[in-house]
Design a protein around this motif. Structure first.
Motif, short mmCIF file in Angstrom:
data_model
loop_
_atom_site.label_atom_id
_atom_site.label_comp_id
_atom_site.label_asym_id
_atom_site.label_seq_id
_atom_site.Cartn_x
_atom_site.Cartn_y
_atom_site.Cartn_z
N MET A 1 72.06 43.21 38.24
CA MET A 1 71.08 44.15 38.41
C MET A 1 69.68 43.66 37.88
N THR A 2 68.68 43.68 38.84
CA THR A 2 67.24 43.27 38.03
C THR A 2 66.52 44.41 38.04
N PHE A 3 65.51 44.14 37.11
CA PHE A 3 64.53 45.09 36.60
C PHE A 3 63.28 44.96 36.83
N ALA A 4 62.53 45.64 37.23
CA ALA A 4 61.03 45.45 37.56
C ALA A 4 60.32 45.38 36.15
N ARG A 5 59.28 44.28 36.60
CA ARG A 5 58.23 44.10 35.21
C ARG A 5 57.22 45.19 35.21
N PHE A 6 57.17 45.84 33.98
CA PHE A 6 56.08 46.98 33.68
C PHE A 6 54.84 46.08 33.52
N THR A 7 53.84 45.77 34.51
CA THR A 7 52.71 44.90 34.52
C THR A 7 51.59 45.66 33.30
N ILE A 8 50.95 44.82 33.07
CA ILE A 8 49.72 45.37 32.39
C ILE A 8 48.83 46.38 32.98
N ALA A 9 48.55 46.19 34.36
CA ALA A 9 47.99 47.09 35.09
C ALA A 9 48.83 48.45 34.98
N TYR A 10 50.00 48.59 35.13
CA TYR A 10 50.99 49.78 35.10
C TYR A 10 50.83 50.61 33.60
N TRP A 11 50.68 49.62 32.59
CA TRP A 11 50.45 50.21 31.47
C TRP A 11 48.99 50.98 31.21
N CYS A 12 48.15 50.14 31.93
CA CYS A 12 46.72 50.76 32.26
C CYS A 12 46.70 52.25 32.73
N VAL A 13 47.71 52.51 33.77
CA VAL A 13 48.09 53.62 34.51
C VAL A 13 48.30 54.44 33.38
N LEU A 14 49.06 54.34 32.78
CA LEU A 14 49.71 55.19 31.60
C LEU A 14 48.61 55.51 30.75
N ILE A 15 47.79 54.62 30.28
CA ILE A 15 46.54 55.09 29.15
C ILE A 15 45.47 55.77 29.96
N ALA A 16 45.23 55.61 31.29
CA ALA A 16 44.45 56.34 31.96
C ALA A 16 44.75 57.68 32.11
N ALA A 17 45.98 58.11 32.20
CA ALA A 17 46.81 59.28 32.41
C ALA A 17 46.51 60.10 31.14
N LEU A 18 46.53 59.36 30.02
CA LEU A 18 46.49 59.81 28.70
C LEU A 18 45.04 60.30 28.17
N LEU A 19 44.12 59.65 28.98
CA LEU A 19 42.79 59.80 28.53
C LEU A 19 42.09 61.20 28.75
N PRO A 20 42.51 62.07 29.93
CA PRO A 20 42.00 63.62 29.84
C PRO A 20 42.67 64.48 28.63
N ILE A 21 43.85 64.08 28.06
CA ILE A 21 44.45 64.65 27.10
C ILE A 21 43.65 64.50 25.92
N ALA A 22 43.15 63.02 25.74
CA ALA A 22 42.29 62.95 24.57
C ALA A 22 41.09 63.49 24.58
N CYS A 23 40.41 63.67 25.65
CA CYS A 23 39.16 64.26 25.85
C CYS A 23 39.49 66.13 25.38
N ALA A 24 40.44 66.48 25.87
CA ALA A 24 40.80 68.07 25.49
C ALA A 24 40.90 68.28 24.08
N ALA A 25 41.75 67.17 23.28
CA ALA A 25 42.15 66.98 22.06
C ALA A 25 40.59 66.96 21.15
N LEU A 26 39.68 66.27 21.70
CA LEU A 26 38.42 65.97 21.27
C LEU A 26 37.60 67.46 21.18
N ALA A 27 37.55 67.93 22.40
CA ALA A 27 36.90 69.23 22.62
C ALA A 27 37.42 70.23 21.56
N LYS A 28 38.51 70.18 21.42
CA LYS A 28 39.22 71.31 20.31
C LYS A 28 39.24 70.97 19.10
N TYR A 29 38.65 69.57 18.93
CA TYR A 29 38.94 69.24 17.16
C TYR A 29 38.27 70.10 16.35
N GLY A 30 39.00 70.35 15.18
CA GLY A 30 38.56 71.28 14.18
C GLY A 30 38.40 72.55 14.24
#
Length: 137
Positions: A1-30
Motif C-alpha cells: 500500500m502506498t500513501f500520498a505525501r501531504f505537501t507543504i502546499a497542502y498544509w497551506c490549504v489547511l491553514i488558509a481554510a482556518l484563517l476565516p475562523i481566526a477572523c471571526a474569533a478576532l471579531a468576537k474577542y472579548g
C-alpha cells in the motif's frame, strides 16, 4: 500500500481554510462573556451581531468574508498545480507566500491600513495566479 505525501502546499490549504475562523474569533474577542443585553456576542444571531460591529471588529468581520472569497481560487490553484505536477519546491514556496500575504492582509484590514491592505491583496492574487500557472508547459 502506498500513501500520498501531504505537501507543504497542502498544509497551506489547511491553514488558509482556518484563517476565516481566526477572523471571526478576532471579531468576537472579548465579547463572549459580555451579556447580550449589553452588546455582547449573540450566539442566537451571530451573523446579525457581526454585521452590526464597527471599527476593528467590523473590519475583522469584513476580513473574514474576503478571506472566504479567496479560498476557492487558492484551493483550485494548488490542486491543479499538483495534478499537473508543478515543481514541488516552487509550489510550496508560493503557497507559503500566499498564506503569509493573507495573514498580513488580515492584520492590515483590522488595523485600517487600507492602501497597504489593497496592495497586499493584489500581490496575493498575483501569487495565486502564479500557483495556477506553475505547471504550465
Amino acid at each position: 500500500m502506498t500513501f500520498a505525501r501531504f505537501t507543504i502546499a497542502y498544509w497551506c490549504v489547511l491553514i488558509a481554510a482556518l484563517l476565516p475562523i481566526a477572523c471571526a474569533a478576532l471579531a468576537k474577542y472579548g465579547m463572549m462573556s459580555t451579556p447580550r443585553r449589553d452588546g455582547g456576542f449573540d450566539n442566537h444571531n451571530p451573523r446579525g451581531w457581526l454585521a452590526k460591529q464597527t471599527d476593528w471588529r467590523g473590519r475583522a468581520n469584513a476580513a473574514q468574508q474576503n478571506t472566504f472569497e479567496a479560498l476557492p481560487f487558492f484551493f483550485a490553484a494548488v490542486i491543479i498545480a499538483h495534478i499537473l505536477q508543478a515543481a514541488q519546491t516552487r509550489l510550496d514556496i508560493m503557497a507559503l507566500l500566499f498564506v503569509f500575504l493573507r495573514i498580513a492582509y488580515i492584520m492590515m484590514y483590522v488595523a485600517d491600513l487600507a492602501k497597504a491592505r489593497s496592495a497586499v491583496w493584489a500581490v496575493a492574487l498575483f501569487v495565486n495566479i502564479l500557483i495556477l500557472l506553475s505547471a504550465y508547459r
